[in-house]
Write an enzyme that holds these catalytic residues in place. Sequence first.
Site, short mmCIF file in Angstrom:
data_model
loop_
_atom_site.label_atom_id
_atom_site.label_comp_id
_atom_site.label_asym_id
_atom_site.label_seq_id
_atom_site.Cartn_x
_atom_site.Cartn_y
_atom_site.Cartn_z
N LYS A 147 0.85 -1.20 0.00
CA LYS A 147 0.00 0.00 0.00
C LYS A 147 0.89 1.25 0.00
O LYS A 147 1.92 1.28 0.70
CB LYS A 147 -0.86 -0.04 1.27
CG LYS A 147 -1.87 1.08 1.39
CD LYS A 147 -2.71 0.89 2.68
CE LYS A 147 -3.83 1.89 2.80
NZ LYS A 147 -4.68 1.66 3.99
N SER A 152 -9.61 1.54 3.02
CA SER A 152 -8.79 2.31 2.12
C SER A 152 -7.73 1.49 1.37
O SER A 152 -7.18 1.99 0.40
CB SER A 152 -8.08 3.40 2.93
OG SER A 152 -7.22 2.82 3.88
N SER A 191 -9.75 -0.75 7.26
CA SER A 191 -9.21 -0.65 5.90
C SER A 191 -8.46 -1.85 5.36
O SER A 191 -8.11 -1.89 4.19
CB SER A 191 -8.28 0.56 5.80
OG SER A 191 -9.05 1.71 5.62
N1 GLN Z 1 -13.18 3.67 6.39
C1 GLN Z 1 -12.60 4.15 7.62
C2 GLN Z 1 -12.30 5.63 7.51
O1 GLN Z 1 -12.49 6.18 6.46
C3 GLN Z 1 -11.39 3.36 7.96
C4 GLN Z 1 -10.18 3.78 7.27
C5 GLN Z 1 -8.98 2.99 7.64
O2 GLN Z 1 -9.09 1.97 8.30
N2 GLN Z 1 -7.83 3.49 7.24
O3 GLN Z 1 -11.89 6.25 8.47
#
Ligand code: GLN
Length: 484
Positions: free
Chosen positions: A76, A151, A175
Amino acid sequence: MSNISEFSLTKLVSGIKKKEFTSEEVTKSFISNAEKSKKLNTYITECFDEAIKYAKNFDKKKEYGGLLPGIPIAVKDLFCTKNIKTTAGSKILNNFIPTYESTVTNNLWSEGAFLLGKLNCDEFAMGSSNETSFFGNVTNPFGEKLVPGGSSGGSASAIAANLTPATIGTDTGGSIRQPASFTGVVGLKPTYGRCSRWGIVAFASSLDQAGPMTKNVEDCALLLEAMSGYDPKDSTSVNTKVENYSSKLTNKVKDLKIGIPKEYRVDNMPDEINNLWKKGVDYLKDAGAKIKNISLPHTMYALPAYYIVAPAEASSNLARYDGVKYGHRAKGNNLVEMYENTRSEGFGDEVKRRILIGTYVLSSGYYDAYYLKAQKVRQLIKNDFDKAFNEVDAILTPSTPNSAFKMGDKKDDPVSMYLNDIFTVPVNLSGLPAISVPAGYDKNNLPLGLQLIGKPFDEQTILNLSLAIEKRANFNKKISVWWN
Ligand code: GLN
């Protein structure tokens, strides 16, 4: 060997060790797939030439050790990689080249792996659909119009489409697990402190954790083992022994007690998700585990607490992007104007929304009402889990309240986007380990995952339970390639 890229990570490692194929062959097969798969938009930076060079040198070695000898891995684009652009999916870091390597990627390279490229993600890891990336949406290989989740959406799609043998993502509120569920791969968020956060672009420091995303549970155990470990450079890293997760992996889970929390039965949850959950219970019963109904009474407050704590920490972490120290710099007639223009141009809408919310809940007069309250709620949520773990060894829930949704469906409705994290955020707020394992499909043949939540530092038990589910679910991911 045409199907080399379909092999699991474990099979690739053993094949390279036995010299059934070379690291160069492995590397080239993934590169060839990636080059034909631009439509999925998974890679932000390709390190293909360097990877082939590395593989060729590797193949000349007479002997090699490590858990991941000769394995190319794309990660990532939130992990800093020395001398390789690291963007966090943002315009503001579009030209940022770190002079250092993150500890977890370094751990992988010490085990014999090397970098294949940097994968697309939501901007600063904020999102549940990979639609907030400055580098564009990532497509889910299960459908041209479908999001891969977020994400770590680029990471999830890249494994599902065989564009990397395995990958690592980060999970602040889901994410790793949510995109794993949407693309039919395995994703594990370790206990907070298990993997070093050093060199990872920070989103919400008390929640962020790096973790493995892989084709199967065995690979997940192997990659977790390779990336974990104490790091004095991260003051929240915990100095406990890293288990030999892969050699201890077993699907013998007889007599383990599994909690089923009633609060995870949310309104309007599709029958398919409920049925999947029931199937999960049956699989674990079949494996000899004991099922127990439990209660986690503060679950309903997890999402609002998360969407206060995470933006608060983000607003503080993102203050450093001012055009002076990192990345993009806009013009301005004076210093303040330069700051303002840099941040207005450099950040996307979702990141700006989080900075606004975060600054608001931390500002004097609102701090007690929002931030402090959210921290108290966070403790109550953690207490619920502590209590439950006096009675059970792990907790089983669905990973997500739905399967992959269509691009654009939730983009302009932040609340409905945030609701996607309903089953994943309580785990981050409590610092616990949790895994999403593919366990079935919905009526449109889209993958669905089950989540297992474990006691602190008991990744082994949730890996073992996942293996027991994997063996029974017979999740046989067949995606016909439409994107070449
Ligand atoms: N979808 C969640 C957010 O937007 C989690 C994001 C993540 O785990 N990086 O905060």
